[in-house]
Design an enzyme around this catalytic site. Structure first.
Site, PDB file in Angstrom:
ATOM      1  N   PHE A   1     -36.080  -5.798 -20.154  1.00  0.00           N
ATOM      2  CA  PHE A   1     -35.494  -5.612 -18.826  1.00  0.00           C
ATOM      3  C   PHE A   1     -35.113  -4.144 -18.624  1.00  0.00           C
ATOM      4  CE2 PHE A   1     -31.957  -5.289 -15.907  1.00  0.00           C
ATOM      5  CZ  PHE A   1     -32.397  -6.043 -14.837  1.00  0.00           C
TER       6      PHE A   1
ATOM      7  N   LEU B   1      -4.128 -18.284   3.946  1.00  0.00           N
ATOM      8  CA  LEU B   1      -3.922 -19.735   3.917  1.00  0.00           C
ATOM      9  C   LEU B   1      -2.439 -20.049   3.777  1.00  0.00           C
ATOM     10  CD1 LEU B   1      -6.710 -20.766   1.396  1.00  0.00           C
ATOM     11  CD2 LEU B   1      -6.675 -21.280   3.837  1.00  0.00           C
TER      12      LEU B   1
ATOM     13  N   TYR C   1     -16.702 -18.599  -0.929  1.00  0.00           N
ATOM     14  CA  TYR C   1     -15.935 -19.739  -0.425  1.00  0.00           C
ATOM     15  C   TYR C   1     -15.998 -19.998   1.084  1.00  0.00           C
ATOM     16  CZ  TYR C   1     -12.127 -16.262   0.188  1.00  0.00           C
ATOM     17  OH  TYR C   1     -11.394 -15.185   0.527  1.00  0.00           O
TER      18      TYR C   1
ATOM     19  N   GLU D   1     -11.646 -27.151  -3.431  1.00  0.00           N
ATOM     20  CA  GLU D   1     -12.209 -26.042  -4.209  1.00  0.00           C
ATOM     21  C   GLU D   1     -11.125 -25.444  -5.080  1.00  0.00           C
ATOM     22  OE1 GLU D   1     -13.501 -23.219  -1.285  1.00  0.00           O
ATOM     23  OE2 GLU D   1     -14.714 -24.726  -0.266  1.00  0.00           O
TER      24      GLU D   1
ATOM     25  N   GLU E   1     -14.237 -14.277  -3.058  1.00  0.00           N
ATOM     26  CA  GLU E   1     -13.222 -13.586  -3.844  1.00  0.00           C
ATOM     27  C   GLU E   1     -13.904 -12.754  -4.937  1.00  0.00           C
ATOM     28  OE1 GLU E   1     -10.240 -14.310  -2.634  1.00  0.00           O
ATOM     29  OE2 GLU E   1      -8.737 -14.024  -4.210  1.00  0.00           O
TER      30      GLU E   1
ATOM     31  N   ASP F   1      -8.099 -16.345  -8.197  1.00  0.00           N
ATOM     32  CA  ASP F   1      -7.031 -15.345  -8.144  1.00  0.00           C
ATOM     33  C   ASP F   1      -7.622 -13.944  -8.271  1.00  0.00           C
ATOM     34  OD1 ASP F   1      -4.516 -14.424  -7.911  1.00  0.00           O
ATOM     35  OD2 ASP F   1      -3.850 -14.972  -9.922  1.00  0.00           O
TER      36      ASP F   1
ATOM     37  N   CYS G   1       2.953   9.813 -37.393  1.00  0.00           N
ATOM     38  CA  CYS G   1       3.494   8.453 -37.313  1.00  0.00           C
ATOM     39  C   CYS G   1       2.412   7.481 -37.827  1.00  0.00           C
ATOM     40  CB  CYS G   1       3.853   8.176 -35.854  1.00  0.00           C
ATOM     41  SG  CYS G   1       4.486   6.543 -35.556  1.00  0.00           S
TER      42      CYS G   1
ATOM     43  N   CYS H   1       8.463   6.022 -37.805  1.00  0.00           N
ATOM     44  CA  CYS H   1       8.530   7.381 -38.360  1.00  0.00           C
ATOM     45  C   CYS H   1       9.853   8.083 -38.056  1.00  0.00           C
ATOM     46  CB  CYS H   1       7.369   8.229 -37.844  1.00  0.00           C
ATOM     47  SG  CYS H   1       7.538   8.696 -36.119  1.00  0.00           S
TER      48      CYS H   1
ATOM     49  N   LYS I   1      -0.561 -24.530  -4.607  1.00  0.00           N
ATOM     50  CA  LYS I   1      -0.375 -23.624  -5.749  1.00  0.00           C
ATOM     51  C   LYS I   1       0.095 -24.415  -6.957  1.00  0.00           C
ATOM     52  CE  LYS I   1      -0.444 -19.185  -4.604  1.00  0.00           C
ATOM     53  NZ  LYS I   1       0.387 -18.289  -4.332  1.00  0.00           N
TER      54      LYS I   1
ATOM     55  N   CYS J   1      11.710   6.079 -33.200  1.00  0.00           N
ATOM     56  CA  CYS J   1      10.534   5.308 -33.583  1.00  0.00           C
ATOM     57  C   CYS J   1      10.823   4.514 -34.862  1.00  0.00           C
ATOM     58  CB  CYS J   1       9.360   6.252 -33.805  1.00  0.00           C
ATOM     59  SG  CYS J   1       7.898   5.411 -34.443  1.00  0.00           S
TER      60      CYS J   1
ATOM     61  N   LYS K   1      -8.791 -22.260  -6.140  1.00  0.00           N
ATOM     62  CA  LYS K   1      -8.280 -21.044  -5.506  1.00  0.00           C
ATOM     63  C   LYS K   1      -8.397 -19.926  -6.534  1.00  0.00           C
ATOM     64  CE  LYS K   1      -4.595 -19.337  -2.586  1.00  0.00           C
ATOM     65  NZ  LYS K   1      -4.468 -17.996  -3.087  1.00  0.00           N
TER      66      LYS K   1
ATOM     67  N   CYS L   1       6.229   7.192 -28.838  1.00  0.00           N
ATOM     68  CA  CYS L   1       6.580   8.062 -29.951  1.00  0.00           C
ATOM     69  C   CYS L   1       5.655   9.276 -29.871  1.00  0.00           C
ATOM     70  CB  CYS L   1       6.372   7.328 -31.276  1.00  0.00           C
ATOM     71  SG  CYS L   1       6.405   8.453 -32.676  1.00  0.00           S
TER      72      CYS L   1
HETATM   73  S1  IVH Z   1     -10.711 -19.963   2.231  1.00  0.00           S
HETATM   74  C1  IVH Z   1      -9.673 -18.780   6.635  1.00  0.00           C
HETATM   75  N1  IVH Z   1     -11.131 -20.635  -0.236  1.00  0.00           N
HETATM   76  O1  IVH Z   1      -6.816 -17.081  -0.876  1.00  0.00           O
HETATM   77  C2  IVH Z   1      -9.219 -18.695   5.237  1.00  0.00           C
HETATM   78  N2  IVH Z   1      -9.715 -18.769   0.171  1.00  0.00           N
HETATM   79  O2  IVH Z   1      -4.299 -16.950   1.156  1.00  0.00           O
HETATM   80  C3  IVH Z   1     -10.354 -18.510   4.331  1.00  0.00           C
HETATM   81  N3  IVH Z   1      -8.897 -17.674  -1.857  1.00  0.00           N
HETATM   82  O3  IVH Z   1      -7.401 -14.528   1.413  1.00  0.00           O
HETATM   83  C4  IVH Z   1      -9.948 -18.587   2.949  1.00  0.00           C
HETATM   84  N4  IVH Z   1      -9.923 -18.995  -3.283  1.00  0.00           N
HETATM   85  O4  IVH Z   1      -8.631 -14.418  -0.779  1.00  0.00           O
HETATM   86  C5  IVH Z   1     -10.504 -19.789   0.587  1.00  0.00           C
HETATM   87  N5  IVH Z   1     -11.649 -21.337  -2.376  1.00  0.00           N
HETATM   88  C6  IVH Z   1     -11.029 -20.496  -1.570  1.00  0.00           C
HETATM   89  C7  IVH Z   1     -10.228 -19.427  -2.045  1.00  0.00           C
HETATM   90  C8  IVH Z   1      -9.574 -18.583  -1.142  1.00  0.00           C
HETATM   91  C9  IVH Z   1      -9.129 -17.937  -3.149  1.00  0.00           C
HETATM   92  C10 IVH Z   1      -8.017 -16.566  -1.389  1.00  0.00           C
HETATM   93  C11 IVH Z   1      -8.586 -15.733  -0.297  1.00  0.00           C
HETATM   94  C12 IVH Z   1      -7.615 -15.781   0.843  1.00  0.00           C
HETATM   95  C13 IVH Z   1      -6.378 -16.288   0.192  1.00  0.00           C
HETATM   96  C14 IVH Z   1      -5.631 -17.150   1.170  1.00  0.00           C
END
Ligand code: IVH
Length: 677
Positions: A35, A82, A222, A111, A170, A115, A427, A406, A309, A403, A113, A421
């Site tokens: 590749f 959200l 998403y 789905e 995300e 982070d 050290c 040392c 959450k 420290c 969420k 330190c």
């Molecule tokens: S849908 C119209 N789906 O959570 C809203 N958001 O507070 C569209 N996020 O800004 C968002 N996973 O950055 C959606 N499966 C998911 C998500 C997701 C993470 C984040 C996204 C959004 C924040 C909402």
């Protein structure tokens, strides 16, 4: 179409197919080596014939362009957030509200969420033309060059895609890349990122897209904007996107009622712990687009979707004592020893207290009951104190002033939370850290010294600085012993250095004399000088004498070198011990200048010229810079009266242009540049 054009097109398609197999199908059909061969072939061709490079060229994946300032772009549709919920009761309320607004059965899609940070991707005629961060929801930063390095984001769609489409998702960093990045940062004395989200966000805002490519971000799809035309439901719209070349979400499930949603939530509250990335909850969406429309949105968030959450698991535990650990770069980390408590599947006995400021902010006293939390993150952290249980006369936990290794007085730099330190040269953990860094794979790559052997040499008083490696003799090493402490029911073992081991070590050391100057410069461990910076410094100064004699101002002429890095280099060469070590290494035969082959010029047409490169070019910017160096020129980062000319691509910033005009410095186009060389 001529031969070259055809060849470029063919290579582009072939490599894009391999990328697709690898990133989207998890099913590579070519070796990494083959590749890389194909990709290099394309890079070379595009360099010679930039006019034939295609807009979806896979060479963009490796980055190279530099964005000094991100353009602000207004979102066509605002990027909403959200609403958050934290309990089953909240979820039932959400379901009740939905049923007040629509009649009949409602199907939900569940789905994860993710982070990380939200991104909007715009495709025009199938080509990714813009990637913009959420910003304040109304407008964000254009980070297209950086986003193009992410393998799971298609550069070109396939199939019957619409002319214009906006996709959202995300940007995240998985645990493996996060931990690798933090290890590398700690190695050069940079503060590690607190969590993968911060790491992803910091990475996406880097100016150097090649560095973004190296760190390895990922994308989780998403949402599609303006979808009604080609699917009736959210679920189907994401499947459509799969047909057009996106990866399907890791988890996306339909549920016919809210009880099904609650089951999903319980299931993933457990399963999330074994995912390779962070999730902080689940997202529930009404599946049917007509229903979504009927339910509508507030100015801030849609009413048809909600986030649940996960509760971070948090347990109380009593503080037994605080250890202060000195890292390889001298950073002192306080670590709490706790009464053992089960948390998230493991027993926690220790947790990081991070730094002095955190101890003070929580006002931690001896014997306090602390709250320990394990969220999506990997490492447990202290999140609070149960003050009601504090013993009456418990003294405050004091951060040490000397420290523990040392005895040197600790230092805290203005504006930094870390305490360190400063006794780098004497050290013990710092000496060992420097030795281990020196032999590591990306530095001198002396792997026969790995697995704790450096420690044995250190403990036996044989090495204190990297230069000592080159004075070791066969007789000194033969018969040395390494103790492997007892663990998991196995008794302590002693391994001794036999003939073969010693030969391998000495051969490895001998061979390291062939390692090029760029890597040697990284290996000698100048604080803040990572691999990339070392490379740039080596190419600019060509040998260690020029580097050691450079002033801070001269150093700052090098790309990516700011005040902090320049200061650290100057300090390094002011220390007699460091100079002695460099001289000893050089006398031993280690490379402290670029080899003849590395400095060989294609021409000296730009000899003595200081050139500022600005804007976007038909080839990656690093390529342009390499051409400048190969023809004897110097790349400098900012325009001054000493600049000979500015090489301007498209979209050169107005500030730079004004400055060049004011100082009457010629501005030259890419084409004129090629003619010059
Ligand atoms: S849908 C119209 N789906 O959570 C809203 N958001 O507070 C569209 N996020 O800004 C968002 N996973 O950055 C959606 N499966 C998911 C998500 C997701 C993470 C984040 C996204 C959004 C924040 C909402």
């Amino acid at each position: 179409m001529n031969n070259i054009e055809e060849q470029i097109k063919h290579l582009t398609e072939e490599i894009n197919q391999h990328n697709y197999n690898y990133y989207m199908l998890d099913n590579p059909t070519i070796s990494d080596y083959d590749f890389d061969q194909l990709l290099n072939q394309l890079i070379q061709l595009e360099k010679q014939y930039p006019e034939y490079a295609l807009p979806d060229s896979p060479t963009q994946r490796v980055g190279g362009s530099v964005t000094k300032q991100f353009r602000t772009v207004k979102h066509v549709f605002p990027m909403l957030s959200l609403g958050n919920t934290y309990s089953e009761e909240d979820l039932l309320d959400f379901d009740r509200r939905i049923h007040e607004l629509v009649n009949g059965q409602v199907e939900y899609v569940c789905e994860l969420k993710y982070d990380g940070l939200a991104i909007s991707l715009v495709y025009e005629n199938g080509l990714l033309i813009r990637a913009v961060t959420r910003g304040d929801g109304v407008q964000g930063d254009d980070v297209t060059a950086n986003v193009k390095t992410i393998g799971t984001i298609p550069l070109r769609l396939k199939g019957d895609y619409p002319d214009l489409i906006e996709v959202r998702g995300e940007i995240i960093m998985n645990h493996q890349n996060f931990e690798r990045l933090n290890r590398e940062r700690e190695e050069i004395g940079e503060a590690p990122f607190a969590n993968p989200r911060n790491a992803a966000s910091g990475t996406l805002k880097l100016q150097d897209s090649a560095e973004v490519a190296r760190r390895g971000l990922d994308f989780k799809l998403y949402f599609v904007v303006g979808h009604q035309h080609y699917a009736a439901t959210h679920f189907d719209s994401l499947n459509k996107l799969h047909d057009w070349g996106f990866r399907q979400p890791d988890v996306m499930e339909k549920r016919t009622d809210i009880n099904g949603v609650i089951d999903f939530m319980h299931e993933w509250d457990v399963k999330r712990k074994s995912l390779p990335f962070d999730t902080d909850g689940i997202v529930i969406k009404v599946n049917d687009f007509d229903m979504q429309q009927q339910i509508g949105s507030t100015a801030k968030s849609p009413r048809w979707a909600i986030a649940y959450k996960f509760k971070a698991e948090r347990v109380p535990s009593k503080l037994l004592s605080v250890d202060f650990q000195v890292g390889r770069t001298g950073i002192v980390t306080p670590v709490a020893n706790l009464t053992p408590v089960p948390l998230g599947g493991t027993v926690v006995k220790r947790a990081s207290l991070h730094n002095k400021d955190i101890i003070e902010a929580y006002d931690i006293h001896e014997n306090d009951v602390l709250y320990v939390e394990k969220g999506g993150e990997i490492i447990p952290k202290i999140v609070g104190v149960d003050v009601s249980q504090r013993e009456l006369d418990a003294p405050k936990v004091k951060f040490i002033t000397r420290c523990p290794e040392c005895g040197a007085e600790l230092v805290q730099n203005e504006g930094e939370s870390g305490t360190f330190c400063p006794n780098e040269l004497h050290c013990p953990p710092q000496i060992k850290g420097k030795l281990e860094h020196f032999i590591s794979r990306k530095a001198m790559n002396i792997d026969s010294l790995g697995e704790g052997k450096v420690e044995v040499l250190f403990d036996n008083g044989l090495v204190r600085t990297p230069a000592d490696f080159y004075q070791l003799s066969y007789d000194q090493l033969l018969g040395l012993e390494k103790r492997i402490p007892a663990s998991e029911g196995k008794a302590e073992r002693v391994v001794s250095f036999r003939e073969k081991t010693v030969e391998n070590i000495l051969n490895g050391i001998q061979k390291s004399k062939e390692v090029g100057f760029e890597r040697v410069l990284f290996a000698i461990g100048i604080r803040y000088v990572g691999e990339t910076t070392a490379k740039k410094l080596a190419r600019y100064f060509k040998n260690v004498d020029a580097l050691a004699n450079a002033t801070a101002e001269e150093l700052m002429q090098v790309d990516d070198v700011g005040e902090r890095v320049a200061g650290s280099i100057v300090d390094y060469f002011l220390q007699p011990e460091n100079l002695e070590m460099v001289i000893a290494l050089r006398n031993a035969g280690v490379q402290f200048e670029l080899s003849a082959a590395e400095t060989q010029l294609a021409s000296d047409k730009l000899a003595g010229k200081s050139i500022v490169v600005s804007g976007v070019f038909s080839v990656p910017r690093d390529e342009i810079k390499r051409l400048i160096e190969q023809n004897g020129g110097k790349n400098v980062s900012s325009i001054s009266k000493n600049t000979d000319f500015v090489l301007a691509g498209e979209k050169m910033g107005p500030e730079k242009r004004n400055k060049a005009q004011k100082l009457e410095i010629p501005i030259i186009s890419e084409e004129e540049f090629y003619k010059m060389i």
